[in-house]
Design a protein around this motif. Sequence first.
Motif, PDB file in Angstrom:
ATOM      1  N   THR A 281       0.858  -1.173   0.000  1.00 59.24           N
ATOM      2  CA  THR A 281       0.000   0.000   0.000  1.00 59.24           C
ATOM      3  C   THR A 281       0.897   1.226   0.000  1.00 59.24           C
ATOM      4  O   THR A 281       1.868   1.287   0.751  1.00 59.24           O
ATOM      5  CB  THR A 281      -0.860   0.017   1.275  1.00 59.24           C
ATOM      6  OG1 THR A 281      -0.956  -1.314   1.747  1.00 59.24           O
ATOM      7  CG2 THR A 281      -2.212   0.586   1.009  1.00 59.24           C
TER       8      THR A 281
ATOM      9  N   GLU B  72      -2.439   5.858  -0.820  1.00 60.24           N
ATOM     10  CA  GLU B  72      -3.608   5.022  -0.583  1.00 60.24           C
ATOM     11  C   GLU B  72      -4.014   5.052   0.886  1.00 60.24           C
ATOM     12  O   GLU B  72      -5.187   5.009   1.225  1.00 60.24           O
ATOM     13  CB  GLU B  72      -3.325   3.583  -1.019  1.00 60.24           C
ATOM     14  CG  GLU B  72      -3.381   3.400  -2.522  1.00 60.24           C
ATOM     15  CD  GLU B  72      -2.795   2.071  -2.961  1.00 60.24           C
ATOM     16  OE1 GLU B  72      -3.234   1.565  -3.998  1.00 60.24           O
ATOM     17  OE2 GLU B  72      -1.894   1.564  -2.270  1.00 60.24           O
TER      18      GLU B  72
ATOM     19  N   ARG C  95      -8.007   6.190   3.612  1.00 58.86           N
ATOM     20  CA  ARG C  95      -8.711   5.368   4.586  1.00 58.86           C
ATOM     21  C   ARG C  95      -9.451   6.231   5.596  1.00 58.86           C
ATOM     22  O   ARG C  95      -9.019   7.354   5.858  1.00 58.86           O
ATOM     23  CB  ARG C  95      -7.706   4.458   5.298  1.00 58.86           C
ATOM     24  CG  ARG C  95      -7.240   3.357   4.384  1.00 58.86           C
ATOM     25  CD  ARG C  95      -6.226   2.508   5.092  1.00 58.86           C
ATOM     26  NE  ARG C  95      -5.811   1.436   4.184  1.00 58.86           N
ATOM     27  CZ  ARG C  95      -4.871   0.563   4.490  1.00 58.86           C
ATOM     28  NH1 ARG C  95      -4.249   0.628   5.633  1.00 58.86           N
ATOM     29  NH2 ARG C  95      -4.556  -0.375   3.640  1.00 58.86           N
TER      30      ARG C  95
END
Length: 333
Positions: free
Chosen positions: A316, A320, A324
């Motif tokens: 990741t 990215e 979240r």
Amino acid sequence: MATPVLTIVVPCYNEEEVLPETIFQLSGVLNSFIQDHLISNASTMLLVDDGSKDATWELIERFHASNTFVTGLKLARNAGHQSALLAGLMKAKSYSDCVVSIDADLQDDLQAIREFIVKFHEGYDVVYGVRQDRSADTFFKRATAQGFYKLMTSMGVKIHYNHADFRLMSRRTLDQLEKFQEVNLFLRGMVPLLGFPSTKVYYDRKERFAGESKYPFKKMLAFAFDGITSFSVTPIRFVTMMGFLLFALSVVAAVYAIIGKIMGANVTGWTSLILSVWFIGGIQLLAIGLIGEYIGKIYKEVKHRPLFVIEKELTTTEQELTKRPVQASSAGR
Ligand code: UDP
Ligand code: MG
């Protein structure tokens, strides 16, 4: 993708006769690839002088002074083809995206390198140059080479038929190769063990441009033996099998001798004598084979070959992470 930096690694042992022509031709090849935007203009050739006794190194120095394509590496003593090649590969990988290895004698088709590069652009990590036509080699060389490939394959060593050390390797395959740390080098057997996407390019093998083969029959035999014993414990297993066979035969011989004794057909002492010969022989071979099995294990351990090679990794990225938490609908099931 930016154009890759290519280094052509050439091991040279007493090659003063061919070197000027080799350098001339390789420079032409590099130049045309750069013109065609196939490779970066930082691409070079790396000539590895394998402790030559002739003027090979002086030539390399001289050409280096006037030709920017020429770089050199001088080994302190004759280390042998495979070690010289590895030295060059390991040196070149620090500043190259891909490395092509080729012999100094111009037996391999330089135009095939263009196809190597094209394949590299297509995403292949290893491109094997495979000889299509060996009619330029002597009958003896062809026959022995063929026998060698057959023998290797039957011993369970994965090598590509008619492929010598003319190949392209990407930097990441060379990084993996570095981890092999083997003393008995047999590169063409090691490269297939690396995995990674690979392909073949076929070409016709020519005659040596000048000079003589640096691989006389004796060296070839030693090389073949090295290849087999560096990759396979089949010869040890063969001894064990022989032991079993002889042991089984000794049982048959025992039955035969005892029947003979009962029938009274044997000379006194023959039965016990012949039985011990077969029995002891069988047991001994078995024991040697058994010890051999353990030595085989030790041998594999001390090799310290990497157990696996990771080709890709999915991670990741920071970016990215900032996205979240994810929406419930697209979250993992
Ligand atoms: N070579 C080397 N060290 C050696 C023997 C050979 O670097 O101890 C090089 C040699 O200069 C050549 C390549 O290895 O570039 C292959 O050798 P050769 O062409 O003589 O072998 P053949 O094609 O006959 O198998
Ligand atoms: Mg040759």
